[in-house]
Scaffold this active site. Structure first.
Site, PDB file in Angstrom:
ATOM      1  N   ASN A  60      -9.963   0.051   0.204  1.00 47.98           N
ATOM      2  CA  ASN A  60      -8.502   0.154   0.181  1.00 47.98           C
ATOM      3  C   ASN A  60      -8.000  -0.414  -1.153  1.00 47.98           C
ATOM      4  O   ASN A  60      -8.070  -1.619  -1.377  1.00 47.98           O
ATOM      5  CB  ASN A  60      -7.932  -0.629   1.372  1.00 47.98           C
ATOM      6  CG  ASN A  60      -6.420  -0.572   1.444  1.00 47.98           C
ATOM      7  OD1 ASN A  60      -5.750  -0.142   0.509  1.00 47.98           O
ATOM      8  ND2 ASN A  60      -5.877  -1.018   2.557  1.00 47.98           N
ATOM      9  N   HIS A  93      -2.928   7.463   2.671  1.00 45.38           N
ATOM     10  CA  HIS A  93      -3.391   6.165   2.181  1.00 45.38           C
ATOM     11  C   HIS A  93      -4.820   5.929   2.674  1.00 45.38           C
ATOM     12  O   HIS A  93      -5.142   6.185   3.832  1.00 45.38           O
ATOM     13  CB  HIS A  93      -2.455   5.070   2.700  1.00 45.38           C
ATOM     14  CG  HIS A  93      -2.931   3.694   2.413  1.00 45.38           C
ATOM     15  ND1 HIS A  93      -3.413   3.317   1.171  1.00 45.38           N
ATOM     16  CD2 HIS A  93      -3.019   2.587   3.202  1.00 45.38           C
ATOM     17  CE1 HIS A  93      -3.756   2.044   1.217  1.00 45.38           C
ATOM     18  NE2 HIS A  93      -3.539   1.576   2.431  1.00 45.38           N
ATOM     19  N   CYS A 151       0.808  -1.223   0.000  1.00 45.39           N
ATOM     20  CA  CYS A 151       0.000   0.000   0.000  1.00 45.39           C
ATOM     21  C   CYS A 151       0.845   1.279   0.000  1.00 45.39           C
ATOM     22  O   CYS A 151       0.331   2.366  -0.259  1.00 45.39           O
ATOM     23  CB  CYS A 151      -0.947   0.004   1.193  1.00 45.39           C
ATOM     24  SG  CYS A 151      -2.069  -1.388   1.202  1.00 45.39           S
TER      25      CYS A 151
HETATM   26  O1  UT7 Z   1      -3.383  -0.715   3.903  1.00 47.35           O
HETATM   27  C1  UT7 Z   1      -2.896  -1.038   5.156  1.00 47.35           C
HETATM   28  C2  UT7 Z   1      -3.558  -2.263   5.533  1.00 47.35           C
HETATM   29  N1  UT7 Z   1      -4.757  -2.292   6.239  1.00 47.35           N
HETATM   30  C3  UT7 Z   1      -5.177  -1.478   7.205  1.00 47.35           C
HETATM   31  O2  UT7 Z   1      -4.644  -0.448   7.483  1.00 47.35           O
HETATM   32  C4  UT7 Z   1      -6.337  -1.972   7.999  1.00 47.35           C
HETATM   33  C5  UT7 Z   1      -6.031  -1.890   9.460  1.00 47.35           C
HETATM   34  N2  UT7 Z   1      -7.076  -2.407  10.337  1.00 47.35           N
HETATM   35  C6  UT7 Z   1      -8.365  -2.007  10.310  1.00 47.35           C
HETATM   36  O3  UT7 Z   1      -8.768  -1.227   9.489  1.00 47.35           O
HETATM   37  C7  UT7 Z   1      -9.284  -2.523  11.394  1.00 47.35           C
HETATM   38  O4  UT7 Z   1      -8.535  -3.189  12.378  1.00 47.35           O
HETATM   39  C8  UT7 Z   1     -10.395  -3.477  10.881  1.00 47.35           C
HETATM   40  C9  UT7 Z   1     -11.407  -2.687  10.052  1.00 47.35           C
HETATM   41  C10 UT7 Z   1      -9.773  -4.575  10.064  1.00 47.35           C
HETATM   42  C11 UT7 Z   1     -11.140  -4.112  12.062  1.00 47.35           C
HETATM   43  O5  UT7 Z   1     -11.627  -3.147  12.922  1.00 47.35           O
HETATM   44  P1  UT7 Z   1     -11.412  -3.304  14.516  1.00 47.35           P
HETATM   45  O6  UT7 Z   1     -12.127  -2.217  15.162  1.00 47.35           O
HETATM   46  O7  UT7 Z   1      -9.925  -3.366  14.731  1.00 47.35           O
HETATM   47  O8  UT7 Z   1     -12.141  -4.667  14.811  1.00 47.35           O
HETATM   48  P2  UT7 Z   1     -11.521  -5.976  15.464  1.00 47.35           P
HETATM   49  O9  UT7 Z   1     -10.513  -6.587  14.562  1.00 47.35           O
HETATM   50  O10 UT7 Z   1     -11.110  -5.640  16.849  1.00 47.35           O
HETATM   51  O11 UT7 Z   1     -12.766  -6.927  15.494  1.00 47.35           O
HETATM   52  C12 UT7 Z   1     -13.851  -6.676  16.351  1.00 47.35           C
HETATM   53  C13 UT7 Z   1     -14.850  -7.789  16.154  1.00 47.35           C
HETATM   54  C14 UT7 Z   1     -14.258  -9.192  16.216  1.00 47.35           C
HETATM   55  O12 UT7 Z   1     -15.183 -10.000  16.911  1.00 47.35           O
HETATM   56  P3  UT7 Z   1     -14.912 -10.459  18.430  1.00 47.35           P
HETATM   57  O13 UT7 Z   1     -13.624 -11.237  18.349  1.00 47.35           O
HETATM   58  O14 UT7 Z   1     -14.771  -9.182  19.207  1.00 47.35           O
HETATM   59  O15 UT7 Z   1     -16.110 -11.268  18.756  1.00 47.35           O
HETATM   60  C15 UT7 Z   1     -14.230  -9.630  14.775  1.00 47.35           C
HETATM   61  O16 UT7 Z   1     -14.387 -11.030  14.625  1.00 47.35           O
HETATM   62  O17 UT7 Z   1     -15.455  -7.661  14.870  1.00 47.35           O
HETATM   63  C16 UT7 Z   1     -15.435  -8.924  14.217  1.00 47.35           C
HETATM   64  N3  UT7 Z   1     -15.333  -8.706  12.776  1.00 47.35           N
HETATM   65  C17 UT7 Z   1     -16.393  -8.475  12.017  1.00 47.35           C
HETATM   66  N4  UT7 Z   1     -17.709  -8.402  12.298  1.00 47.35           N
HETATM   67  C18 UT7 Z   1     -18.540  -8.137  11.275  1.00 47.35           C
HETATM   68  C19 UT7 Z   1     -14.207  -8.667  12.016  1.00 47.35           C
HETATM   69  N5  UT7 Z   1     -14.553  -8.408  10.744  1.00 47.35           N
HETATM   70  C20 UT7 Z   1     -15.897  -8.290  10.710  1.00 47.35           C
HETATM   71  C21 UT7 Z   1     -16.824  -8.025   9.693  1.00 47.35           C
HETATM   72  N6  UT7 Z   1     -18.129  -7.969  10.022  1.00 47.35           N
HETATM   73  N7  UT7 Z   1     -16.462  -7.824   8.422  1.00 47.35           N
END
Ligand code: UT7
Length: 322
Positions: free
Chosen positions: A279, A249, A113
């Protein structure tokens, strides 16, 4: 020593729109979760017979036209991509052939990225050392091809697209500075662990897919992209209020907001396109820049700071006088 100047931008998004509601039919997710956690509402996905070079070509032709140039004026082509059409030749060589440019160097850079920042840095150095006069620099990706469409942690976040700029040699600045960093200790937090030399059998059996420790990547992205803004300002003896636009980004609106908050930069100085594109990896910064140039938010003479962060980890920035 001459400067390099951006004299034209272009962007291209595939026609097919994939909304969050569409993704609700693929994995256990909701439109409201995706919007709340990432700010993304929709993304574009390539057609079956559409490839990274097709997107790169369309964005490049728009940039060449905006610059008032002909393909024959270009003497350097750099494509930033992690989703090349084929292992080799490079997508840059495929693009060169499409554009009918014969002879000058064409090569890919791979910094995920942050790839466009790495490509801009290299092109700027070619121009400043007078090894090139007119460079085509492209970020182009078809991340939809390396997503596991049954993994809700990743498939909701990415999209396909391409952005391009033409850089020309000039006595006036131009690109004022570029800054690049990498830290391979974090290689496992965001990766496609399958390749040609390693795990090739897995590639043949099941494909190659993005895996990500989202929370960890989020934290590092905010820290690295905030710190590099300060590094870039310091290198130019500038203060935050002298920037007209930050073009970060486009991975997640919450990452972008957190950077703005950490720096104390008002939201009306930040270009944000992630809502509609998702993204698009190396394409994200040139696509966002092109959109802001075309809708006249970014004007000639503006100071624009562009920055990216990606797998590796890799991160980079450039201070640009448009
Ligand atoms: O280009 C550079 C690369 N990428 C990035 O910069 C992305 C960086 N990360 C992010 O943008 C965020 O961490 C995410 C959008 C991927 C996730 O957001 P978060 O607030 O960090 O959520 P989390 O990973 O803490 O997940 C919270 C919950 C989890 O459930 P439990 O374990 O708390 O029960 C996940 O399983 O949300 C769940 N979850 C989802 N729920 C519904 C993860 N993905 C999804 C989904 N829909 N698509």
């Amino acid at each position: 020593m001459p400067f390099s100047r951006i004299i034209g931008t272009g962007g291209y998004l595939p026609e097919r729109v994939l909304t969050n509601t569409d993704i609700e039919n693929l994995v256990d997710t909701t439109d409201s979760w995706i919007i709340a956690r990432s700010g993304i509402r929709e993304r574009r996905i390539v057609a079956e017979d559409e490839f990274t070079c097709d997107l790169a070509e369309k964005a490049s032709r728009k940039a060449i036209q905006a610059a008032g140039k002909r393909p024959s004026d270009i003497d350097l082509i750099i494509v930033a991509t992690s989703t090349p059409d084929v292992v080799f030749p490079s997508t840059a060589c495929l693009l060169q052939e499409r554009l009918g440019i014969i002879g000058p160097p064409a090569f890919d850079v791979q910094a995920v990225c942050a790839g466009f920042l790495f490509a801009i840095d290299v092109a700027d150095k070619f121009i400043r050392t007078q090894s090139a006069k007119c460079a085509l620099v492209v970020g182009a990706e078809t991340f939809s091809r390396i997503l596991d469409w049954s993994d809700r942690r990743t498939c909701v976040l990415f999209g396909d697209g391409a952005g391009a700029v033409i850089l020309e040699s000039s006595d006036e600045p131009g690109i004022l500075s570029t800054h690049l960093h990498s830290d391979g200790r974090f290689k496992d937090l965001l990766c496609v662990p399958t390749g040609v030399s390693r795990n090739y059998q897995k590639l043949q059996d099941g494909g190659a897919y993005v895996t990500m420790e989202g929370g960890e990547v989020f934290r590092w992205a905010v820290t690295a992209m905030s710190d590099i803004v300060q590094e870039t300002l310091d290198a130019n003896s500038m203060t935050l209020d002298q920037i007209d636009w930050l073009v970060p980004h486009q991975a997640n609106s919450r990452i972008i907001s957190a950077i703005g908050k950490r720096l104390g930069l008002p939201v009306n100085k930040v270009v944000m396109t992630v809502e509609k594109h998702g993204n698009t990896s190396a394409a994200s910064v040139p696509l966002a820049l092109d959109e802001a140039v075309r809708d006249h938010r970014v004007k000639p003479g503006n100071f624009v700071l562009i920055e990216g962060f990606g797998g590796g980890f890799t991160w980079g920035s450039a201070m640009i006088k448009m």
